[in-house]
Write a protein that holds these residues in place. Structure first.
Motif, mmCIF file in Angstrom:
data_model
loop_
_atom_site.group_PDB
_atom_site.id
_atom_site.type_symbol
_atom_site.label_atom_id
_atom_site.label_comp_id
_atom_site.label_asym_id
_atom_site.label_seq_id
_atom_site.Cartn_x
_atom_site.Cartn_y
_atom_site.Cartn_z
ATOM 1 N N HIS A 263 15.003 -52.426 48.638
ATOM 2 C CA HIS A 263 15.324 -51.909 47.308
ATOM 3 C C HIS A 263 14.221 -52.223 46.291
ATOM 4 O O HIS A 263 13.948 -51.413 45.403
ATOM 5 C CB HIS A 263 16.679 -52.428 46.832
ATOM 6 N N LEU A 264 13.576 -53.351 46.433
ATOM 7 C CA LEU A 264 12.484 -53.691 45.521
ATOM 8 C C LEU A 264 11.222 -52.885 45.815
ATOM 9 O O LEU A 264 10.347 -52.784 44.955
ATOM 10 C CB LEU A 264 12.183 -55.190 45.573
ATOM 11 N N SER A 265 11.140 -52.291 46.996
ATOM 12 C CA SER A 265 9.974 -51.459 47.317
ATOM 13 C C SER A 265 9.921 -50.227 46.421
ATOM 14 O O SER A 265 8.863 -49.630 46.228
ATOM 15 C CB SER A 265 9.972 -51.049 48.787
ATOM 16 N N GLY A 266 11.045 -49.855 45.837
ATOM 17 C CA GLY A 266 11.106 -48.711 44.926
ATOM 18 C C GLY A 266 10.774 -49.065 43.485
ATOM 19 O O GLY A 266 10.797 -48.195 42.624
ATOM 20 N N GLY A 267 10.495 -50.330 43.217
ATOM 21 C CA GLY A 267 10.156 -50.752 41.864
ATOM 22 C C GLY A 267 11.022 -51.914 41.410
ATOM 23 O O GLY A 267 11.908 -52.381 42.128
ATOM 24 N N ALA A 268 10.733 -52.392 40.216
ATOM 25 C CA ALA A 268 11.423 -53.553 39.655
ATOM 26 C C ALA A 268 12.921 -53.298 39.529
ATOM 27 O O ALA A 268 13.351 -52.189 39.223
ATOM 28 C CB ALA A 268 10.840 -53.897 38.290
ATOM 29 N N LYS A 269 13.670 -54.338 39.798
ATOM 30 C CA LYS A 269 15.128 -54.269 39.684
ATOM 31 C C LYS A 269 15.627 -55.524 38.979
ATOM 32 O O LYS A 269 15.088 -56.609 39.142
ATOM 33 C CB LYS A 269 15.795 -54.209 41.063
ATOM 34 N N ARG A 270 16.701 -55.326 38.229
ATOM 35 C CA ARG A 270 17.394 -56.453 37.619
ATOM 36 C C ARG A 270 18.475 -56.925 38.581
ATOM 37 O O ARG A 270 18.857 -56.216 39.522
ATOM 38 C CB ARG A 270 17.994 -56.022 36.286
ATOM 39 N N LEU B 290 8.322 -56.856 44.085
ATOM 40 C CA LEU B 290 7.624 -57.370 45.264
ATOM 41 C C LEU B 290 6.309 -57.995 44.827
ATOM 42 O O LEU B 290 5.606 -57.454 43.974
ATOM 43 C CB LEU B 290 7.326 -56.239 46.244
ATOM 44 N N SER B 291 5.973 -59.112 45.417
ATOM 45 C CA SER B 291 4.663 -59.729 45.186
ATOM 46 C C SER B 291 3.641 -59.026 46.080
ATOM 47 O O SER B 291 3.999 -58.174 46.907
ATOM 48 C CB SER B 291 4.719 -61.212 45.550
ATOM 49 N N ALA B 292 2.385 -59.393 45.927
ATOM 50 C CA ALA B 292 1.349 -58.837 46.797
ATOM 51 C C ALA B 292 1.663 -59.175 48.259
ATOM 52 O O ALA B 292 1.505 -58.338 49.155
ATOM 53 C CB ALA B 292 -0.019 -59.378 46.401
ATOM 54 N N GLU B 293 2.146 -60.379 48.497
ATOM 55 C CA GLU B 293 2.519 -60.781 49.864
ATOM 56 C C GLU B 293 3.710 -59.965 50.353
ATOM 57 O O GLU B 293 3.763 -59.538 51.502
ATOM 58 C CB GLU B 293 2.852 -62.277 49.905
ATOM 59 N N GLY B 294 4.673 -59.726 49.486
ATOM 60 C CA GLY B 294 5.832 -58.913 49.838
ATOM 61 C C GLY B 294 5.440 -57.481 50.172
ATOM 62 O O GLY B 294 6.036 -56.860 51.051
ATOM 63 N N GLN B 295 4.429 -56.963 49.482
ATOM 64 C CA GLN B 295 3.943 -55.609 49.755
ATOM 65 C C GLN B 295 3.413 -55.491 51.181
ATOM 66 O O GLN B 295 3.516 -54.427 51.793
ATOM 67 C CB GLN B 295 2.826 -55.236 48.765
ATOM 68 N N THR B 296 2.869 -56.575 51.716
ATOM 69 C CA THR B 296 2.329 -56.524 53.084
ATOM 70 C C THR B 296 3.424 -56.342 54.127
ATOM 71 O O THR B 296 3.147 -55.968 55.261
ATOM 72 C CB THR B 296 1.504 -57.783 53.433
ATOM 73 N N PHE B 297 4.667 -56.607 53.743
ATOM 74 C CA PHE B 297 5.801 -56.445 54.657
ATOM 75 C C PHE B 297 6.304 -55.002 54.704
ATOM 76 O O PHE B 297 7.028 -54.622 55.627
ATOM 77 C CB PHE B 297 6.932 -57.397 54.250
#
Length: 95
Positions: free
Chosen positions: A25-32, A77-84
């Motif tokens: 879900h965070l791959s689509g952008g920032a979420k609260r 997502l952080s830069a590290e999270g983006q790698t996933f």
């Protein structure tokens, strides 16, 4: 101290019932937090908070607090999270 394998380390980071779904879900952008509660059926506020804290501690997501009244907190997502994301996409395709 026990040496763990790469797969064990990966599963420690993203294993569990909700972590991959949160990352998806965070791959689509920032979420609260409220957005995530609505997207994740059946998760309690407490469990979501625990999962978000673990993902943040592990460096996969970032938490941004805005100096507003009332306070606003967003997760991305952080830069590290983006790698996933490529692995997550493969899991989605496979599923």
């Amino acid at each position: 101290m026990k040496k763990i394998s790469a797969i064990e380390m990966a599963m420690n980071l993203v294993g569990g019932k909700y972590k991959c779904i949160i990352l998806y879900h965070l791959s689509g952008g920032a979420k609260r937090t409220r957005d995530l509660l609505l997207l994740l059926e059946g998760i309690s506020s407490k469990v979501l908070t625990e999962q978000l804290r673990q993902l943040e501690e592990d460096g996969l997501i970032e938490r941004t607090v805005y100096a507003e009244v009332p306070p606003r907190v967003e997760y991305t997502l952080s830069a590290e999270g983006q790698t996933f994301l490529p692995v997550l996409q493969l899991m989605c395709d496979w599923g």
